[in-house]
Design an enzyme around this catalytic site. Sequence first.
Site, PDB file in Angstrom:
ATOM      1  N   LYS A  76       0.856  -1.179   0.000  1.00 38.97           N
ATOM      2  CA  LYS A  76       0.000   0.000   0.000  1.00 38.97           C
ATOM      3  C   LYS A  76       0.894   1.231   0.000  1.00 38.97           C
ATOM      4  O   LYS A  76       1.936   1.235   0.690  1.00 38.97           O
ATOM      5  CB  LYS A  76      -0.894  -0.032   1.246  1.00 38.97           C
ATOM      6  CG  LYS A  76      -1.914   1.098   1.339  1.00 38.97           C
ATOM      7  CD  LYS A  76      -2.815   0.930   2.583  1.00 38.97           C
ATOM      8  CE  LYS A  76      -3.893   1.986   2.683  1.00 38.97           C
ATOM      9  NZ  LYS A  76      -4.772   1.801   3.866  1.00 38.97           N
ATOM     10  N   SER A 151      -9.765   1.918   2.912  1.00 34.15           N
ATOM     11  CA  SER A 151      -8.871   2.670   2.061  1.00 34.15           C
ATOM     12  C   SER A 151      -7.835   1.835   1.323  1.00 34.15           C
ATOM     13  O   SER A 151      -7.232   2.333   0.374  1.00 34.15           O
ATOM     14  CB  SER A 151      -8.132   3.712   2.900  1.00 34.15           C
ATOM     15  OG  SER A 151      -7.304   3.081   3.868  1.00 34.15           O
ATOM     16  N   SER A 175      -9.994  -0.551   7.101  1.00 33.21           N
ATOM     17  CA  SER A 175      -9.436  -0.446   5.748  1.00 33.21           C
ATOM     18  C   SER A 175      -8.719  -1.664   5.198  1.00 33.21           C
ATOM     19  O   SER A 175      -8.362  -1.676   4.018  1.00 33.21           O
ATOM     20  CB  SER A 175      -8.501   0.749   5.656  1.00 33.21           C
ATOM     21  OG  SER A 175      -9.262   1.920   5.553  1.00 33.21           O
TER      22      SER A 175
HETATM   23  N1  GLN Z   1     -13.190   4.229   6.395  1.00 34.14           N
HETATM   24  C1  GLN Z   1     -12.612   4.639   7.630  1.00 34.14           C
HETATM   25  C2  GLN Z   1     -12.181   6.087   7.516  1.00 34.14           C
HETATM   26  O1  GLN Z   1     -12.447   6.659   6.535  1.00 34.14           O
HETATM   27  C3  GLN Z   1     -11.437   3.761   7.970  1.00 34.14           C
HETATM   28  C4  GLN Z   1     -10.227   4.060   7.194  1.00 34.14           C
HETATM   29  C5  GLN Z   1      -9.066   3.204   7.558  1.00 34.14           C
HETATM   30  O2  GLN Z   1      -9.213   2.167   8.194  1.00 34.14           O
HETATM   31  N2  GLN Z   1      -7.885   3.663   7.187  1.00 34.14           N
HETATM   32  O3  GLN Z   1     -11.589   6.629   8.383  1.00 34.14           O
END
Ligand code: GLN
Length: 492
Positions: A76, A151, A175
Amino acid sequence: MHDKTLTELQAGLAAGDFSARELTEHFLNRIQSLDGALNSFITLTPEQALAQADAADQARAAGQAGALNGLPLAHKDIFCTRGVRTSCGSRMLDNFISPYDATVVERLQAAGAVMLGKTNMDEFAMGSSNETSWYGPVRNPWDTDRVPGGSSGGSAAAVAARLVPAATGTDTGGSIRQPAALTGITGLKPTYGRVSRWGMIAFASSLDQAGPMARSAADCALLLQAMSGHDPRDSTSVNQAVDNYSATLDQPLKGLRIGVPEEFFPATLDDRIASTTRAALAELEKQGAILVSMRLPSVDLSVPAYYVIAPAEASSNLSRFDGVRYGYRCEDPADLEDMYKRSRSEGFGAEVKRRILVGTYALSHGYYDAYYLRAQKVRRLISNDFAAAFENVDVIMGPTSPEQAFALGAKNDDPVTMYMADVFTIAVNLAGLPALSMPAGMIDGLPMGIQVIGNYFREAQILNVAHRFQQATDWHRQAPSFGETATAKGDA
Ligand code: GLN
């Protein structure tokens, strides 16, 4: 070769069926011919990959093959990679070439893994659809009009489309697990502190955790083994022995107590997701597990608590991006203040700015007690719920996501609708627990995922449950038809 799991590729390399170079070339070709339709990679590193593959082949010939020798991986783009752009999905870091490797990158490389490139992601890991990336959205290989989740959407889409056998992700509120669920792969968020955060660009430091995303629980076990362990450079990394995750994968589940919280099956839940989850639980019951109904009374407060705590921490973490030392700087600033203002307004996207504003507000004098402190108290209640639950059960299960992959653009008008995508995953981050998502069925041609939550440092147990499920079912073997015709010619 791309249909094989990491574990199968590992065996093929050991048997000399193919070399690390052949494997690397195969996947690089696939990415080059197919990723145009998915946008799952931000940066490809073919030269470095081939050099690493040759080094892996030489190491094997010399009898010095590491645990992951010659296996291709993608990271990532939140992990710093030496000499390679590390953008975090943001214009702010579009020009940032990291001078060092993150611990996770270093460890996987030391085990012999070959990095093919860096995957697309929501900007600074804020999002559940991979649409906030400065590099454009990622598409879901099961249906390219739908999102892959976020994400870590680039890692998820790339693994699901078999452009790479496995990848790293990070999980602050879901995410790793939510995109794993939406793309039909297996992903594990470890216990907070199990994997070093050093060199992983910080979003919300008390929640962020790195983990593996792959085709099976056995593959996740292999990767987690290499990623885990104490790192003196990260003060929140825990100094505790790492279990042998592959050794216990096959253990029978007889007598395992699986907690099934009512809160994970709200009346509003899509019936098909509820019944598919229950069918998966029945499969585990068949293997001797005992289902225990239970409550997590405070878990309903996890989304509001998270959307105070995560932005608060983000507003502090992101203050370092000021256009001075590195990253994006606006053109022709009038003075210092103008440079700060314009660099930050031009460098960050809308969702990131929203979080910085919310976080700064929640931490400001006069509001701190009402929001931040209150959210921290809720966080404690949620941890207490889990602690009480784990007195009676070994793992807790439910659906990973309240819905399957949704259409691109479907939730862009209302941030709160998007935030609800993580309603089942966020509590786990607030409590710091480990949890895995794996595919457990197909509904209308799209995968759906279930979640296995364990007690602190019980990654081995979670992986055991997931592996036994995957031995008895083949949901994790389903692959999208994406790219089949395009690659039919050149592929073995
Ligand atoms: N969707 C959640 C957010 O927008 C989690 C994101 C994540 O786990 N990095 O914060």
